[in-house]
Design an enzyme around this catalytic site. Structure first.
Site, short mmCIF file in Angstrom:
data_model
loop_
_atom_site.label_atom_id
_atom_site.label_comp_id
_atom_site.label_asym_id
_atom_site.label_seq_id
_atom_site.Cartn_x
_atom_site.Cartn_y
_atom_site.Cartn_z
CG ASP A 64 -3.50 -13.02 -1.80
OD1 ASP A 64 -2.77 -13.92 -1.36
OD2 ASP A 64 -3.10 -12.18 -2.62
CE1 TYR A 66 -0.57 -4.81 -1.25
CE2 TYR A 66 -1.74 -3.70 0.53
CZ TYR A 66 -1.35 -3.76 -0.80
OH TYR A 66 -1.73 -2.76 -1.65
CG PHE A 77 -5.75 -2.27 -3.98
CD1 PHE A 77 -4.69 -2.61 -4.82
CD2 PHE A 77 -7.03 -2.69 -4.33
CE1 PHE A 77 -4.90 -3.35 -5.98
CE2 PHE A 77 -7.25 -3.42 -5.49
CZ PHE A 77 -6.19 -3.75 -6.31
CG HIS A 186 -3.56 -5.61 -10.61
ND1 HIS A 186 -2.54 -5.04 -9.86
CD2 HIS A 186 -4.39 -6.24 -9.73
CE1 HIS A 186 -2.74 -5.33 -8.58
NE2 HIS A 186 -3.86 -6.05 -8.48
#
Length: 225
Positions: A64, A66, A77, A186
């Site tokens: 989701d 930031y 990202f 991740h």
């Protein structure tokens, strides 16, 4: 009326007429009446607006947006110019340098990747300020799952980069045997050392694209977009 890049609007048109998409819109409106919501509404579909369907070559799935002030601009990202690169993005830069010798950028804006055909798609397209994963009740995941399904059916020789357990659970949505699906932990500081650093996904993606006579991605970020 949904404002969206034309090729995506065509591919997804019927979804915007469904009761569940109307419910998404209603819930987002309600959230905005009570809380600060990121990104700005005009950037909810930024990942698709910058990366039309015909140009899409690589899909990078995030969870989701930031949730800090000024960070979210609709690309997984990525952060706008002037915002410090978050820790996960810093680890992405570390792997880029290890894999391809690309020095870390002085910013965290990944728009140049999107404009080359990298769909930087979050599973949820909005978030409540300072509250991660707060909009998963909104219903965005049904919509973004449909994006993954449809683009994988519509396109050939896509590269899917699935980083972390959340993204890897989306693998079942990818149809067709002509895509390359790369999985890794991740890039978060909590897990990057368990295999993200060393995964070689950037060079593997480009090798696959070139093998199918597609232009590779220039992962080197410009000083400005």
């Amino acid at each position: 009326m949904i404002k969206l890049e034309n090729s995506w609007l065509s591919l997804l048109a019927d979804l915007f007429e469904t009761p569940w998409f109307a419910e998404i819109k209603n819930k987002v409106v309600q959230e905005k009446q009570q809380y600060t919501v990121y990104p700005p509404a005009g950037l909810f579909f930024n990942a698709m607006d910058l990366c039309p369907v015909p140009q899409t070559k690589v899909v990078i799935l995030g969870q989701d947006p930031y949730h800090g002030t000024g960070q979210a601009h609709g690309l997984s990202f990525s952060v706008p110019f002037g915002i410090e690169a978050p820790p996960s993005l810093q680890n992405i830069y570390k792997e880029l340098e290890r894999d391809l010798g690309i020095k870390p950028a002085m910013h965290g804006n990944l728009e140049s990747w999107a404009k080359q055909g990298v769909l930087l798609l979050n599973s949820s397209l909005s978030v409540r300020a300072n509250s991660p994963a707060s909009h998963f009740h909104v219903g965005w995941e049904k919509f973004t799952d449909s994006i993954i399904e449809r683009v994988s059916k519509h396109k050939t020789h896509l590269v899917f980069l699935l980083w972390g357990s959340f993204a890897r659970k989306k693998k079942f949505l990818i149809t067709g045997e002509n895509h390359l699906v790369l999985e890794a932990p991740h890039p978060s500081p909590l897990s990057a050392h368990r295999g993200f650093i060393g995964c070689g996904h950037f060079s593997k993606a480009n090798s696959f694209l070139q093998a199918h006579e597609l232009e590779p991605i220039c992962w080197q970020l410009p000083a400005s977009v």
